[in-house]
Design an enzyme around this catalytic site. Sequence first.
Site, PDB file in Angstrom:
ATOM      1  N   ARG A  31      -0.999  -2.595   4.960  1.00 34.43           N
ATOM      2  CA  ARG A  31      -1.416  -1.286   5.454  1.00 34.43           C
ATOM      3  C   ARG A  31      -1.024  -1.176   6.920  1.00 34.43           C
ATOM      4  NH1 ARG A  31      -1.879   2.067   1.276  1.00 34.43           N
ATOM      5  NH2 ARG A  31      -3.379   1.334  -0.301  1.00 34.43           N
ATOM      6  N   ALA A  69      -4.874   1.583  -6.897  1.00 35.98           N
ATOM      7  CA  ALA A  69      -5.254   2.940  -6.482  1.00 35.98           C
ATOM      8  C   ALA A  69      -4.001   3.750  -6.218  1.00 35.98           C
ATOM      9  CB  ALA A  69      -6.128   2.900  -5.222  1.00 35.98           C
ATOM     10  N   GLU A 123       0.723  -0.622 -10.497  1.00 35.78           N
ATOM     11  CA  GLU A 123       0.472  -1.554  -9.398  1.00 35.78           C
ATOM     12  C   GLU A 123       0.092  -2.956  -9.876  1.00 35.78           C
ATOM     13  OE1 GLU A 123      -0.683   1.335  -5.706  1.00 35.78           O
ATOM     14  OE2 GLU A 123      -2.268   0.098  -6.560  1.00 35.78           O
ATOM     15  N   GLU A 180      -1.938   4.207 -12.394  1.00 35.49           N
ATOM     16  CA  GLU A 180      -1.922   3.340 -11.217  1.00 35.49           C
ATOM     17  C   GLU A 180      -2.200   1.891 -11.581  1.00 35.49           C
ATOM     18  OE1 GLU A 180      -0.855   4.085  -8.363  1.00 35.49           O
ATOM     19  OE2 GLU A 180      -0.741   6.270  -8.569  1.00 35.49           O
ATOM     20  N   GLU A 231       5.041  -1.869  -2.500  1.00 37.73           N
ATOM     21  CA  GLU A 231       4.737  -2.304  -3.858  1.00 37.73           C
ATOM     22  C   GLU A 231       5.545  -3.531  -4.294  1.00 37.73           C
ATOM     23  OE1 GLU A 231       3.583   1.966  -5.940  1.00 37.73           O
ATOM     24  OE2 GLU A 231       5.639   1.233  -6.041  1.00 37.73           O
TER      25      GLU A 231
END
Length: 222
Positions: A87, A99, A120, A116, A169
Amino acid sequence: MKPHQVKAPSSNEPSPDVPPQVRDVEESWEVVAAAERFSGRVISVRTDTVVMPDGGTADRDYAVHPGSVAVVALDDSGRVLLIRQYRHPMRRLLWELPAGLRDVPGEPLVACAARELAEEARYRARAWDTLVDVYTSPGMTDERIRIFLARDVAPIPEEEDSYVRRNEEIDMPVVWIPLAEAVDRVLTGMIHNSPAVAGILAAYAASADGFKGLRPADAPEA
């Protein structure tokens, strides 16, 4: 999972000790002016001039967001699935729930959550419930996240996984840890992501009655 003494609340059994007005309700104060300050790929930033109770006005800046979903996936052993994602605003690698954005018009929220989880974490689930609804930071954004509980999970076979992962990702490891251990890591400051914190703690509380008090997956948002 460690034993705990949390009493799962039920919307059908209101507590006589809690005033009935202690619940969030819809309200909209008058806006006499609005200006967009920024428009980006996902969010925009605007300033609303809002009439206050004394008749004066105040400017309120906030980010306009399409909303999100997140998934607490539990296996038969009571373990929760976590992914790790970079992040950039925080300059941190954070352990999070699967998410994503509500970026497909008209898509049911539970379908968005299932998508998702597949994209993910490469898992699918057969049982879905609404776990908790969260306003991530209501003083600065209108983003809302619906967090689902997913159970009866199974990995997606490699030959069925056609999703192309990009950017952050590409490097998102997946781990399964006991739900009680995840709670400990939240409370000791080792997990910080807000939907992960809310989802982990909510799932632990809801497990007190075997998740019987949860709303259905298609429950309306307030």
